[in-house]
Design an enzyme around this catalytic site. Structure first.
Site, short mmCIF file in Angstrom:
data_model
loop_
_atom_site.label_atom_id
_atom_site.label_comp_id
_atom_site.label_asym_id
_atom_site.label_seq_id
_atom_site.Cartn_x
_atom_site.Cartn_y
_atom_site.Cartn_z
CB CYS A 122 28.76 23.00 -19.15
SG CYS A 122 30.02 24.05 -18.41
CB THR A 297 4.38 -5.22 6.61
OG1 THR A 297 5.28 -4.23 6.11
CG2 THR A 297 5.18 -6.36 7.22
CE1 TYR A 298 2.25 -7.35 -0.25
CE2 TYR A 298 1.44 -5.19 0.44
CZ TYR A 298 1.20 -6.45 -0.07
OH TYR A 298 -0.07 -6.84 -0.41
CG ASN A 299 9.14 -6.18 5.71
OD1 ASN A 299 8.92 -7.37 5.53
ND2 ASN A 299 9.04 -5.62 6.90
CD GLU A 374 4.00 0.68 -0.19
OE1 GLU A 374 5.06 0.44 0.40
OE2 GLU A 374 3.88 1.61 -1.01
#
Length: 403
Positions: A122, A297-299, A374
């Site tokens: 459309c 942490t991997y941020n 994580e």
């Protein structure tokens, strides 16, 4: 149209005074609903199932009224109705009542609509949505292909494709996947708002203490998972004594355990040095282990990069210590209920208090869109926070014995 004691049909009148009277009637009805749903005091008496049902019904009716007012504030052709509806909602917010969120009007809104129109070739609707998208400041790069749009919208593309052509193939897994993406977005939004509130206003020590006690009591009501799918284990009872002895919440059965205040005895200021005195170098190794687990942490949060996860990590760590009656005077325990939902708390309590009941299904069911790295990090946080809690109690007892 009549809804209990509320009449909405007066808003359709051409007479301004009639509309004004109808709006005042609606305002009074909303206030009555709020009074019926006002928070109860702490430690309320137990309610019957009928009482809970009536309360839930009253809350549902209040939300329906607020949702209708929100729609009127956006779409009613009468300006006075729009303004008065918005004013009522504003007053409700000032009373601390959460109002429904309006549907988004930003660029993201037009991408699923554009794709749905494109699925059926459309071109008129596609061009209409493209123009609207650009008009509200949308990034033109998103129009070069869905792969250039945010991951959340890409994920909706799969759901949109099936709905457009083969809706009978939709399964609960498709909905779970879409919902979990929304959960990540909601969690990040909560973190942002909590940081803003923290910057603007700091709770008093009395309020912080009250929130800790409330969270500690609430943690007692969280039950460890009783999963019927737990794998059978070999009988190891012959290797230890008193097989009936197991985890019990410390505040139950009339037992009163005073709060362990980290201000009075902490790992950094007391436990670490004591361990090093008793076992040279071991204190350093344990301290490094705690810091590695806590600071790792991997941020990232699922598909999001460059995210400061410190607030979430601290909430998890402090919740576990709270379960063991350990309090940090400088931490606002109100953040825990904002960031950790009840199902996640059940998982945490199971892993920390009865790890033998943890199953792969439970692991798979929490934070479904997060990477395995994580989720493994979460589990490291859980076991290290538990170990530190145990050490704090043991080392404090040793210190008392030595002095």
């Amino acid at each position: 149209m009549e809804e209990g004691e509320v009449r909405w049909d007066g808003l359709c009148s051409r007479d301004a005074s009639t509309r004004d009277a109808a709006l005042e009637n609606i305002r009074q009805a909303v206030l009555r609903r709020i009074a019926q749903n006002s928070p109860v005091k702490e430690d309320p008496p137990p309610e019957s199932s009928e009482g809970h049902l009536a309360s839930a019904t009253a809350l549902e009716r209040l939300n329906e009224m607020l949702a209708r007012l929100l729609m009127l504030s956006k779409r009613c052709p009468f300006r006075d109705v729009r303004e008065k509806s918005a004013s009522i909602l504003s007053n409700v917010q000032e009373l601390g009542i959460r109002i429904p969120r309006p549907l988004g009007h930003g660029p993201s809104r037009f991408i699923p609509e554009k794709e749905a129109a494109a699925r059926h070739q459309c071109s008129y609707l596609v061009n209409l949505h493209v123009n609207d998208f650009l008009h509200v400041g949308g990034d033109p790069k998103w129009l070069n292909g869905l792969e250039n749009a945010p991951h959340k919208l890409q994920n909706l593309g799969e759901l949109n494709k099936i709905l457009a052509h083969r809706p009978w193939l939709i399964t609960k897994e498709h909905i779970e996947t879409t919902e979990s993406f929304c959960e990540v977005e909601a969690l990040m939004e909560k973190m942002k708002k909590l940081q803003e509130c923290r910057d603007e206003e700091e709770a008093s020590q009395e309020e912080m203490a009250t929130r800790f006690e409330r969270e500690k009591r609430e943690s007692m009501s969280v039950c460890c998972s009783e999963d019927e799918e737990s794998a059978p284990t070999r009988d190891v009872s012959r290797h230890f004594e008193d097989t009936s002895y197991g985890y019990k919440d410390f505040s139950r059965h009339g037992m009163h355990v005073p709060t362990f205040r980290v201000q009075d005895y902490s790992w950094e200021d007391h436990g670490y040095s004591l361990v090093n005195r008793l076992y040279p170098d071991v204190g350093q190794l344990i301290d490094e282990k705690f810091h590695i687990a806590y600071d790792l942490t991997y941020n990232t949060m699922a598909m999001h990069k460059d995210v400061d996860t410190s607030m979430l990590r601290r909430a998890i760590w402090n919740y576990i210590h709270c379960m063991f009656g350990i309090r940090y005077d400088d931490y606002d325990y109100g953040e825990i209920n904002q960031l950790l939902d009840r199902s996640f708390k059940v998982y945490i309590k199971t892993v920390v208090c009865t790890p033998e009941k943890t199953t792969k299904r439970m692991y798979d069911s929490f934070w479904r869109q997060f990477k395995h790295s994580e989720k493994v990090h979460v589990n490291l946080l859980l076991v290290e926070a538990r170990m530190q809690a145990e050490l704090l109690y043991a080392l404090r007892a040793i210190t008392h014995y030595m002095t």
